[in-house]
Scaffold this motif. Sequence first.
Motif, PDB file in Angstrom:
ATOM      1  N   ALA A 157      -5.776  11.649  -4.936  1.00 11.79           N
ATOM      2  CA  ALA A 157      -6.163  10.496  -5.752  1.00 11.79           C
ATOM      3  C   ALA A 157      -5.461   9.232  -5.256  1.00 11.79           C
ATOM      4  O   ALA A 157      -6.050   8.152  -5.244  1.00 11.79           O
ATOM      5  N   ALA A 158      -4.210   9.359  -4.825  1.00 10.17           N
ATOM      6  CA  ALA A 158      -3.472   8.196  -4.318  1.00 10.17           C
ATOM      7  C   ALA A 158      -4.120   7.663  -3.044  1.00 10.17           C
ATOM      8  O   ALA A 158      -4.253   6.450  -2.872  1.00 10.17           O
ATOM      9  N   THR A 159      -4.538   8.556  -2.170  1.00  8.59           N
ATOM     10  CA  THR A 159      -5.207   8.129  -0.941  1.00  8.59           C
ATOM     11  C   THR A 159      -6.502   7.407  -1.270  1.00  8.59           C
ATOM     12  O   THR A 159      -6.805   6.351  -0.703  1.00  8.59           O
ATOM     13  N   GLY A 160      -7.262   7.947  -2.208  1.00 15.17           N
ATOM     14  CA  GLY A 160      -8.499   7.277  -2.637  1.00 15.17           C
ATOM     15  C   GLY A 160      -8.228   5.919  -3.254  1.00 15.17           C
ATOM     16  O   GLY A 160      -8.949   4.952  -2.997  1.00 15.17           O
ATOM     17  N   ALA A 161      -7.174   5.822  -4.043  1.00 17.01           N
ATOM     18  CA  ALA A 161      -6.824   4.545  -4.676  1.00 17.01           C
ATOM     19  C   ALA A 161      -6.434   3.508  -3.630  1.00 17.01           C
ATOM     20  O   ALA A 161      -6.804   2.329  -3.736  1.00 17.01           O
ATOM     21  N   VAL A 162      -5.701   3.933  -2.607  1.00 15.91           N
ATOM     22  CA  VAL A 162      -5.318   3.013  -1.530  1.00 15.91           C
ATOM     23  C   VAL A 162      -6.551   2.540  -0.775  1.00 15.91           C
ATOM     24  O   VAL A 162      -6.685   1.361  -0.447  1.00 15.91           O
ATOM     25  N   TRP A 163      -7.486   3.451  -0.516  1.00 13.97           N
ATOM     26  CA  TRP A 163      -8.732   3.052   0.145  1.00 13.97           C
ATOM     27  C   TRP A 163      -9.508   2.049  -0.711  1.00 13.97           C
ATOM     28  O   TRP A 163     -10.049   1.067  -0.196  1.00 13.97           O
ATOM     29  N   LEU A 164      -9.575   2.305  -1.992  1.00 16.79           N
ATOM     30  CA  LEU A 164     -10.291   1.370  -2.872  1.00 16.79           C
ATOM     31  C   LEU A 164      -9.618  -0.001  -2.905  1.00 16.79           C
ATOM     32  O   LEU A 164     -10.296  -1.031  -2.840  1.00 16.79           O
ATOM     33  N   LEU A 165      -8.304  -0.019  -2.997  1.00 15.48           N
ATOM     34  CA  LEU A 165      -7.591  -1.291  -3.022  1.00 15.48           C
ATOM     35  C   LEU A 165      -7.765  -2.058  -1.715  1.00 15.48           C
ATOM     36  O   LEU A 165      -7.993  -3.267  -1.718  1.00 15.48           O
ATOM     37  N   SER A 166      -7.714  -1.355  -0.597  1.00 12.66           N
ATOM     38  CA  SER A 166      -7.780  -2.050   0.691  1.00 12.66           C
ATOM     39  C   SER A 166      -9.195  -2.401   1.123  1.00 12.66           C
ATOM     40  O   SER A 166      -9.364  -3.245   2.010  1.00 12.66           O
ATOM     41  N   LEU A 205       0.834  -1.205   0.000  1.00 13.57           N
ATOM     42  CA  LEU A 205       0.000   0.000   0.000  1.00 13.57           C
ATOM     43  C   LEU A 205       0.869   1.255   0.000  1.00 13.57           C
ATOM     44  O   LEU A 205       0.524   2.252  -0.646  1.00 13.57           O
ATOM     45  N   THR A 206       1.990   1.205   0.696  1.00 15.76           N
ATOM     46  CA  THR A 206       2.899   2.348   0.725  1.00 15.76           C
ATOM     47  C   THR A 206       3.494   2.603  -0.658  1.00 15.76           C
ATOM     48  O   THR A 206       3.494   3.740  -1.147  1.00 15.76           O
ATOM     49  N   TYR A 207       3.999   1.555  -1.283  1.00 12.96           N
ATOM     50  CA  TYR A 207       4.516   1.680  -2.655  1.00 12.96           C
ATOM     51  C   TYR A 207       3.415   2.156  -3.608  1.00 12.96           C
ATOM     52  O   TYR A 207       3.642   3.028  -4.449  1.00 12.96           O
ATOM     53  N   PHE A 208       2.239   1.550  -3.481  1.00 12.04           N
ATOM     54  CA  PHE A 208       1.125   1.883  -4.366  1.00 12.04           C
ATOM     55  C   PHE A 208       0.735   3.347  -4.193  1.00 12.04           C
ATOM     56  O   PHE A 208       0.488   4.046  -5.172  1.00 12.04           O
ATOM     57  N   TRP A 209       0.686   3.852  -2.967  1.00  9.68           N
ATOM     58  CA  TRP A 209       0.341   5.258  -2.736  1.00  9.68           C
ATOM     59  C   TRP A 209       1.366   6.162  -3.408  1.00  9.68           C
ATOM     60  O   TRP A 209       1.006   7.100  -4.105  1.00  9.68           O
ATOM     61  N   ARG A 210       2.639   5.859  -3.198  1.00 10.97           N
ATOM     62  CA  ARG A 210       3.685   6.707  -3.766  1.00 10.97           C
ATOM     63  C   ARG A 210       3.660   6.688  -5.296  1.00 10.97           C
ATOM     64  O   ARG A 210       3.793   7.719  -5.951  1.00 10.97           O
ATOM     65  N   TRP A 211       3.486   5.503  -5.857  1.00 11.30           N
ATOM     66  CA  TRP A 211       3.452   5.339  -7.305  1.00 11.30           C
ATOM     67  C   TRP A 211       2.269   6.095  -7.901  1.00 11.30           C
ATOM     68  O   TRP A 211       2.390   6.782  -8.914  1.00 11.30           O
ATOM     69  N   THR A 212       1.119   6.009  -7.248  1.00  9.08           N
ATOM     70  CA  THR A 212      -0.081   6.694  -7.723  1.00  9.08           C
ATOM     71  C   THR A 212       0.021   8.197  -7.492  1.00  9.08           C
ATOM     72  O   THR A 212      -0.397   8.992  -8.344  1.00  9.08           O
ATOM     73  N   ALA A 213       0.567   8.605  -6.359  1.00  7.50           N
ATOM     74  CA  ALA A 213       0.699  10.037  -6.055  1.00  7.50           C
ATOM     75  C   ALA A 213       1.590  10.734  -7.065  1.00  7.50           C
ATOM     76  O   ALA A 213       1.354  11.897  -7.415  1.00  7.50           O
ATOM     77  N   ASP A 214       2.600  10.057  -7.550  1.00  9.77           N
ATOM     78  CA  ASP A 214       3.487  10.650  -8.560  1.00  9.77           C
ATOM     79  C   ASP A 214       2.736  10.971  -9.847  1.00  9.77           C
ATOM     80  O   ASP A 214       3.105  11.886 -10.579  1.00  9.77           O
ATOM     81  N   ARG A 215       1.709  10.222 -10.151  1.00 11.83           N
ATOM     82  CA  ARG A 215       0.941  10.422 -11.382  1.00 11.83           C
ATOM     83  C   ARG A 215      -0.267  11.328 -11.208  1.00 11.83           C
ATOM     84  O   ARG A 215      -0.558  12.151 -12.046  1.00 11.83           O
ATOM     85  N   VAL A 268       5.081  -6.789  -7.264  1.00  9.91           N
ATOM     86  CA  VAL A 268       4.692  -6.200  -8.550  1.00  9.91           C
ATOM     87  C   VAL A 268       4.718  -4.673  -8.486  1.00  9.91           C
ATOM     88  O   VAL A 268       5.256  -4.012  -9.379  1.00  9.91           O
ATOM     89  N   VAL A 269       4.162  -4.100  -7.432  1.00 12.74           N
ATOM     90  CA  VAL A 269       4.146  -2.647  -7.318  1.00 12.74           C
ATOM     91  C   VAL A 269       5.571  -2.116  -7.137  1.00 12.74           C
ATOM     92  O   VAL A 269       5.937  -1.096  -7.732  1.00 12.74           O
ATOM     93  N   ALA A 270       6.383  -2.812  -6.362  1.00 13.30           N
ATOM     94  CA  ALA A 270       7.766  -2.378  -6.163  1.00 13.30           C
ATOM     95  C   ALA A 270       8.573  -2.472  -7.456  1.00 13.30           C
ATOM     96  O   ALA A 270       9.391  -1.596  -7.749  1.00 13.30           O
ATOM     97  N   VAL A 271       8.339  -3.517  -8.242  1.00 21.21           N
ATOM     98  CA  VAL A 271       9.024  -3.657  -9.534  1.00 21.21           C
ATOM     99  C   VAL A 271       8.685  -2.462 -10.425  1.00 21.21           C
ATOM    100  O   VAL A 271       9.581  -1.830 -11.008  1.00 21.21           O
ATOM    101  N   CYS A 272       7.430  -2.124 -10.528  1.00 23.77           N
ATOM    102  CA  CYS A 272       7.011  -0.993 -11.365  1.00 23.77           C
ATOM    103  C   CYS A 272       7.561   0.326 -10.829  1.00 23.77           C
ATOM    104  O   CYS A 272       8.039   1.171 -11.595  1.00 23.77           O
ATOM    105  N   TYR A 273       7.478   0.506  -9.525  1.00 27.61           N
ATOM    106  CA  TYR A 273       7.962   1.736  -8.894  1.00 27.61           C
ATOM    107  C   TYR A 273       9.442   1.962  -9.199  1.00 27.61           C
ATOM    108  O   TYR A 273       9.848   3.047  -9.615  1.00 27.61           O
ATOM    109  N   HIS A 274      10.251   0.933  -8.979  1.00 26.54           N
ATOM    110  CA  HIS A 274      11.691   1.088  -9.190  1.00 26.54           C
ATOM    111  C   HIS A 274      12.058   1.143 -10.674  1.00 26.54           C
ATOM    112  O   HIS A 274      13.006   1.840 -11.050  1.00 26.54           O
ATOM    113  N   ALA A 275      11.329   0.446 -11.518  1.00 26.60           N
ATOM    114  CA  ALA A 275      11.607   0.503 -12.956  1.00 26.60           C
ATOM    115  C   ALA A 275      11.371   1.907 -13.493  1.00 26.60           C
ATOM    116  O   ALA A 275      12.156   2.407 -14.303  1.00 26.60           O
TER     117      ALA A 275
END
Length: 169
Positions: free
Chosen positions: A90-99, A75-85, A120-127
């Motif tokens: 929107a990232a907070t909302g996406a984390v709530w939806l996922l969880s 969720l932490t990686y996902f929030w950061r990855w989404t917040a960057d975009r 998977v999220v960490a792979v995308c984040y670092h790539a």
Amino acid sequence: MAADPVRNLLARWDSFWYLDIALRGYHWNGNPLEQQNVVFFPLFPVMMRGVGAAVGGHPLLGGLLVSLAAFLLALTYFWRWTADRLGPDAATGAVWLLSTFPLALFFSAAYTESLFLLIVVAVCYHAERHQFARSAALGFLGDSSVRTDCCCGSPSAGWYGSPIAIAGG
């Protein structure tokens, strides 16, 4: 496993197979018509066993802790990855939806789903940050978690040597 069903709540569905691997290792009886634990990948049972030993020799509890920690990190990686975009709201909302998605129930069980999501999220984040060695290493680690992600690390490894990556794109 205990005779009391309440004590076995953590050992449901595939959790039993992961527990079996963590406790006894892989075994094959030669009969392809019977269910066997050899179809499950080793990363999660190894982590179950290690964390279980650290918490007093309880691999099932270790599996639950691995799943919950992996989900929190995912969720932490996902929030950061989404917040960057899309920005922090929107990232907070996406984390709530996922969880809160109904199938998120499986992220709080002793299953590989949380670990796979984290990888998977960490792979995308670092790539995306052009940290290709880290992304590929995580991806190849993911290849030992579940069979549906076969070659999770290969795209990162391929991207690392591509002309786009070399040019900084």
